[in-house]
Design a protein around this motif. Structure first.
Motif, PDB file in Angstrom:
ATOM      1  N   LEU A  93       2.676  19.878   4.158  1.00 37.57           N
ATOM      2  CA  LEU A  93       2.757  19.059   2.953  1.00 37.57           C
ATOM      3  C   LEU A  93       3.854  18.011   3.088  1.00 37.57           C
ATOM      4  CD1 LEU A  93       1.835  18.423   0.106  1.00 37.57           C
ATOM      5  CD2 LEU A  93       3.357  20.219  -0.744  1.00 37.57           C
ATOM      6  N   GLU A  94       4.973  18.382   3.667  1.00 34.04           N
ATOM      7  CA  GLU A  94       6.055  17.426   3.861  1.00 34.04           C
ATOM      8  C   GLU A  94       5.593  16.249   4.720  1.00 34.04           C
ATOM      9  OE1 GLU A  94      10.648  17.271   5.614  1.00 34.04           O
ATOM     10  OE2 GLU A  94       9.531  19.162   5.591  1.00 34.04           O
ATOM     11  N   GLN A  95       4.859  16.548   5.797  1.00 35.84           N
ATOM     12  CA  GLN A  95       4.359  15.480   6.658  1.00 35.84           C
ATOM     13  C   GLN A  95       3.293  14.660   5.947  1.00 35.84           C
ATOM     14  OE1 GLN A  95       5.626  14.719   9.803  1.00 35.84           O
ATOM     15  NE2 GLN A  95       4.438  12.864   9.401  1.00 35.84           N
ATOM     16  N   ASP A  96       2.430  15.321   5.176  1.00 36.26           N
ATOM     17  CA  ASP A  96       1.388  14.606   4.433  1.00 36.26           C
ATOM     18  C   ASP A  96       2.006  13.618   3.451  1.00 36.26           C
ATOM     19  OD1 ASP A  96      -0.502  16.043   5.798  1.00 36.26           O
ATOM     20  OD2 ASP A  96      -0.963  17.414   4.145  1.00 36.26           O
ATOM     21  N   ARG A  97       3.059  14.039   2.762  1.00 42.08           N
ATOM     22  CA  ARG A  97       3.729  13.147   1.813  1.00 42.08           C
ATOM     23  C   ARG A  97       4.350  11.955   2.536  1.00 42.08           C
ATOM     24  NH1 ARG A  97       6.455  18.092  -1.636  1.00 42.08           N
ATOM     25  NH2 ARG A  97       4.849  18.226  -3.283  1.00 42.08           N
ATOM     26  N   ALA A  98       4.978  12.221   3.648  1.00 44.29           N
ATOM     27  CA  ALA A  98       5.584  11.135   4.426  1.00 44.29           C
ATOM     28  C   ALA A  98       4.525  10.173   4.934  1.00 44.29           C
ATOM     29  CB  ALA A  98       6.386  11.710   5.592  1.00 44.29           C
ATOM     30  N   ASN A  99       3.389  10.713   5.394  1.00 43.62           N
ATOM     31  CA  ASN A  99       2.308   9.860   5.900  1.00 43.62           C
ATOM     32  C   ASN A  99       1.713   8.994   4.788  1.00 43.62           C
ATOM     33  OD1 ASN A  99       2.606  10.880   8.469  1.00 43.62           O
ATOM     34  ND2 ASN A  99       0.886  12.318   8.323  1.00 43.62           N
ATOM     35  N   ALA A 100       1.556   9.578   3.602  1.00 41.06           N
ATOM     36  CA  ALA A 100       0.995   8.827   2.480  1.00 41.06           C
ATOM     37  C   ALA A 100       1.882   7.646   2.116  1.00 41.06           C
ATOM     38  CB  ALA A 100       0.802   9.748   1.276  1.00 41.06           C
ATOM     39  N   GLU A 101       3.188   7.880   2.054  1.00 40.92           N
ATOM     40  CA  GLU A 101       4.104   6.794   1.715  1.00 40.92           C
ATOM     41  C   GLU A 101       4.211   5.781   2.855  1.00 40.92           C
ATOM     42  OE1 GLU A 101       7.692   7.553  -0.226  1.00 40.92           O
ATOM     43  OE2 GLU A 101       6.790   8.901  -1.715  1.00 40.92           O
ATOM     44  N   ARG A 102       4.134   6.258   4.092  1.00 37.87           N
ATOM     45  CA  ARG A 102       4.192   5.346   5.238  1.00 37.87           C
ATOM     46  C   ARG A 102       2.995   4.399   5.220  1.00 37.87           C
ATOM     47  NH1 ARG A 102       4.221   8.966   8.932  1.00 37.87           N
ATOM     48  NH2 ARG A 102       6.467   9.275   8.843  1.00 37.87           N
ATOM     49  N   TRP A 103       1.834   4.911   4.879  1.00 43.14           N
ATOM     50  CA  TRP A 103       0.632   4.082   4.808  1.00 43.14           C
ATOM     51  C   TRP A 103       0.792   2.986   3.750  1.00 43.14           C
ATOM     52  CZ3 TRP A 103      -4.063   3.256   7.118  1.00 43.14           C
ATOM     53  CH2 TRP A 103      -5.010   2.526   6.366  1.00 43.14           C
ATOM     54  N   ILE A 104       1.244   3.374   2.567  1.00 45.52           N
ATOM     55  CA  ILE A 104       1.406   2.399   1.491  1.00 45.52           C
ATOM     56  C   ILE A 104       2.443   1.348   1.870  1.00 45.52           C
ATOM     57  CG2 ILE A 104       2.089   2.060  -0.922  1.00 45.52           C
ATOM     58  CD1 ILE A 104      -0.641   3.380  -0.559  1.00 45.52           C
ATOM     59  N   ARG A 105       3.551   1.766   2.436  1.00 46.43           N
ATOM     60  CA  ARG A 105       4.581   0.799   2.816  1.00 46.43           C
ATOM     61  C   ARG A 105       4.064  -0.178   3.882  1.00 46.43           C
ATOM     62  NH1 ARG A 105       8.316   5.309   2.068  1.00 46.43           N
ATOM     63  NH2 ARG A 105       9.654   4.794   0.294  1.00 46.43           N
ATOM     64  N   ARG A 106       3.242   0.323   4.779  1.00 47.19           N
ATOM     65  CA  ARG A 106       2.753  -0.535   5.861  1.00 47.19           C
ATOM     66  C   ARG A 106       1.693  -1.514   5.384  1.00 47.19           C
ATOM     67  NH1 ARG A 106      -0.022   1.478  11.599  1.00 47.19           N
ATOM     68  NH2 ARG A 106      -0.407  -0.618  12.432  1.00 47.19           N
ATOM     69  N   PHE A 107       0.790  -1.052   4.533  1.00 47.82           N
ATOM     70  CA  PHE A 107      -0.371  -1.872   4.199  1.00 47.82           C
ATOM     71  C   PHE A 107      -0.380  -2.415   2.766  1.00 47.82           C
ATOM     72  CE2 PHE A 107      -1.898   0.831   7.700  1.00 47.82           C
ATOM     73  CZ  PHE A 107      -2.304  -0.157   8.577  1.00 47.82           C
ATOM     74  N   GLY A 108       0.507  -1.940   1.917  1.00 46.78           N
ATOM     75  CA  GLY A 108       0.400  -2.408   0.544  1.00 46.78           C
ATOM     76  C   GLY A 108       1.687  -2.709  -0.176  1.00 46.78           C
ATOM     77  N   SER A 109       2.782  -2.113   0.262  1.00 47.20           N
ATOM     78  CA  SER A 109       3.971  -2.111  -0.568  1.00 47.20           C
ATOM     79  C   SER A 109       5.100  -2.903   0.076  1.00 47.20           C
ATOM     80  CB  SER A 109       4.426  -0.662  -0.814  1.00 47.20           C
ATOM     81  OG  SER A 109       5.518  -0.620  -1.680  1.00 47.20           O
ATOM     82  N   THR A 110       5.178  -4.176  -0.250  1.00 47.30           N
ATOM     83  CA  THR A 110       6.269  -5.019   0.227  1.00 47.30           C
ATOM     84  C   THR A 110       6.931  -5.700  -0.970  1.00 47.30           C
ATOM     85  OG1 THR A 110       5.174  -5.456   2.338  1.00 47.30           O
ATOM     86  CG2 THR A 110       6.900  -6.993   1.664  1.00 47.30           C
ATOM     87  N   VAL A 111       8.218  -5.506  -1.111  1.00 50.38           N
ATOM     88  CA  VAL A 111       8.959  -6.114  -2.210  1.00 50.38           C
ATOM     89  C   VAL A 111       9.285  -7.558  -1.858  1.00 50.38           C
ATOM     90  CG1 VAL A 111      11.154  -6.089  -3.455  1.00 50.38           C
ATOM     91  CG2 VAL A 111       9.932  -3.948  -3.046  1.00 50.38           C
ATOM     92  N   ASP A 112       9.008  -8.463  -2.787  1.00 48.93           N
ATOM     93  CA  ASP A 112       9.372  -9.865  -2.622  1.00 48.93           C
ATOM     94  C   ASP A 112      10.852 -10.016  -2.984  1.00 48.93           C
ATOM     95  OD1 ASP A 112       9.777 -12.564  -2.683  1.00 48.93           O
ATOM     96  OD2 ASP A 112       8.197 -13.008  -4.144  1.00 48.93           O
ATOM     97  N   PRO A 113      11.710 -10.292  -2.018  1.00 46.40           N
ATOM     98  CA  PRO A 113      13.147 -10.367  -2.319  1.00 46.40           C
ATOM     99  C   PRO A 113      13.527 -11.547  -3.203  1.00 46.40           C
ATOM    100  CG  PRO A 113      12.719 -11.120  -0.090  1.00 46.40           C
ATOM    101  CD  PRO A 113      11.414 -10.582  -0.616  1.00 46.40           C
ATOM    102  N   ASP A 114      12.609 -12.491  -3.366  1.00 48.58           N
ATOM    103  CA  ASP A 114      12.898 -13.687  -4.159  1.00 48.58           C
ATOM    104  C   ASP A 114      12.230 -13.667  -5.532  1.00 48.58           C
ATOM    105  OD1 ASP A 114      14.375 -14.812  -2.021  1.00 48.58           O
ATOM    106  OD2 ASP A 114      12.496 -15.453  -1.069  1.00 48.58           O
ATOM    107  N   ASP A 115      11.727 -12.489  -5.952  1.00 44.89           N
ATOM    108  CA  ASP A 115      11.011 -12.456  -7.235  1.00 44.89           C
ATOM    109  C   ASP A 115      11.952 -12.441  -8.437  1.00 44.89           C
ATOM    110  OD1 ASP A 115      11.965  -9.852  -7.255  1.00 44.89           O
ATOM    111  OD2 ASP A 115       9.989  -8.892  -7.249  1.00 44.89           O
ATOM    112  N   GLY A 116      13.230 -12.260  -8.207  1.00 47.30           N
ATOM    113  CA  GLY A 116      14.199 -12.305  -9.297  1.00 47.30           C
ATOM    114  C   GLY A 116      14.370 -11.005 -10.053  1.00 47.30           C
ATOM    115  N   ALA A 117      13.482 -10.036  -9.821  1.00 48.85           N
ATOM    116  CA  ALA A 117      13.593  -8.754 -10.516  1.00 48.85           C
ATOM    117  C   ALA A 117      14.725  -7.938  -9.918  1.00 48.85           C
ATOM    118  CB  ALA A 117      12.284  -7.983 -10.419  1.00 48.85           C
ATOM    119  N   SER A 118      15.251  -7.017 -10.710  1.00 52.91           N
ATOM    120  CA  SER A 118      16.311  -6.137 -10.234  1.00 52.91           C
ATOM    121  C   SER A 118      16.001  -4.707 -10.641  1.00 52.91           C
ATOM    122  CB  SER A 118      17.665  -6.563 -10.815  1.00 52.91           C
ATOM    123  OG  SER A 118      17.637  -6.510 -12.232  1.00 52.91           O
ATOM    124  N   VAL A 119      16.535  -3.778  -9.877  1.00 48.82           N
ATOM    125  CA  VAL A 119      16.289  -2.364 -10.131  1.00 48.82           C
ATOM    126  C   VAL A 119      17.597  -1.686 -10.500  1.00 48.82           C
ATOM    127  CG1 VAL A 119      15.452  -0.185  -9.177  1.00 48.82           C
ATOM    128  CG2 VAL A 119      14.340  -2.331  -8.534  1.00 48.82           C
TER     129      VAL A 119
END
Length: 327
Positions: A32-58
């Motif tokens: 399960l630990e590896q499955d969770r890591a793989n799921a997040e790795r997939w999203i980061r690689r193919f879908g999840s990129t933060v635009d550093p110039d969008d002006g939003a803050s966390v």
């Protein structure tokens, strides 16, 4: 040969699904630990990129992350967001591109809450803690207009919190490709059961985790009491056309309409489940998120302000009666 009656998935997602098949991404590694890591790795690689110039803050919090837009409207609603992932996967961090886009388009802060995951924790433990955290945050936002929203299982959790744990607190609820029926598998389970980013096998596993809790409390979105229907915040639901959950979402819209409960329905016929997670890289997902922000969160009329100044301590989910009509 392809089925001519099968709805065609958007070209971008179709290519990504084909690549996933070629790469032979396993449904599970046995860890399960590896499955969770793989799921997040997939999203980061193919879908999840933060635009550093969008002006939003966390702004990190003890139990949540607040995404503040580049420009916040003076009368902005505060969005409390509960992420999906079957109660097994993901965290608010992986949703950052989507949440930042949502916040900037709405000109509103979007606060994403994490929660305890299964199988390490029960649904009761998770929702009990989540309810306390959300209630405390609502009390600290007394006088603000509050919207609760969630995707997939997060949509089911949001609905439960809005109707059973914190009734009358939220002025609006937005459900994005939500889990709504834990008892019935409709035709979309067969049509989109494989190769559309949420397989029916995985959804059945999630259902097995969720169903006992909600059955014990007689909480069924398709069998809400008259009191719960009356207390329903202004509601918007988003469905994806290439999703195992498509048919239950559409059926729920019809169910509410038959009971004269106003609901705004936004449908994306060529997108799969979880498309919001790809807003950082795929134009089709980014466009859909923009439309959701401009439509589902603003369905054409200003909802009545909720009584956010008097948020009581949430009851334990185990103690909440099945029918709270009149309370």
């Amino acid at each position: 040969m392809s089925d001519p009656d099968l709805p065609a998935m958007n070209v971008e997602f179709g290519r990504l699904a084909a690549a996933r098949k070629i790469m032979a991404v396993p449904a599970s590694t046995g860890s399960l630990e590896q499955d969770r890591a793989n799921a997040e790795r997939w999203i980061r690689r193919f879908g999840s990129t933060v635009d550093p110039d969008d002006g939003a803050s966390v702004v990190p919090g003890e139990h949540s992350q607040i995404v503040r837009p580049a420009q916040e409207a003076a009368d902005a609603t505060h969005v409390l967001y509960i992420h999906g992932g079957g109660m097994v996967y993901y965290s608010p961090a992986i949703f950052q591109p989507f949440l930042r886009s949502l916040a900037n388009t709405l000109h509103s802060p979007v606060e994403a809450f994490d929660y305890l995951k299964a199988p390490e924790h029960t649904v009761e433990q998770s929702l009990e803690q989540l309810g306390r955290h959300v209630a405390a945050r609502c009390r600290s936002l007394a006088g603000r207009q509050l919207t609760i929203a969630g995707d997939s299982v997060g949509g089911l959790f949001a609905l439960y919190l809005a109707l059973r744990v914190l009734p009358g607190v939220f002025s609006r609820i937005v459900l994005i490709y939500p889990v709504l029926d834990l008892r019935t598998e409709r035709a979309s389970y067969r049509t989109f059961g494989a190769g559309h980013f949420l397989d029916s096998t995985a959804m059945r596993l999630f259902t097995s985790i969720l169903a006992p809790f909600f059955a014990e409390r007689a909480f069924d979105p398709f069998a809400l009491s008259p009191g719960e229907l009356t207390r329903m915040p202004a509601c918007a639901i988003v469905t994806a056309g290439c999703d195992v959950l498509r048919d239950e979402g559409i059926a729920w819209v019809q169910h509410l309409a038959e009971r004269s409960v106003p609901v705004r329905h936004q449908h994306f016929p060529d997108l799969p489940h979880d498309f919001c997670l790809y807003a950082g890289k795929l134009a089709s997902a980014r466009s859909a998120v923009d439309q959701i922000a401009r439509t589902a969160f603003h369905p054409g009329q200003t909802p009545a302000p909720a009584a956010v100044g008097r948020v009581a301590e949430p009851e334990s989910p185990a103690s909440v009666p099945a029918d709270r009509a009149g309370t």
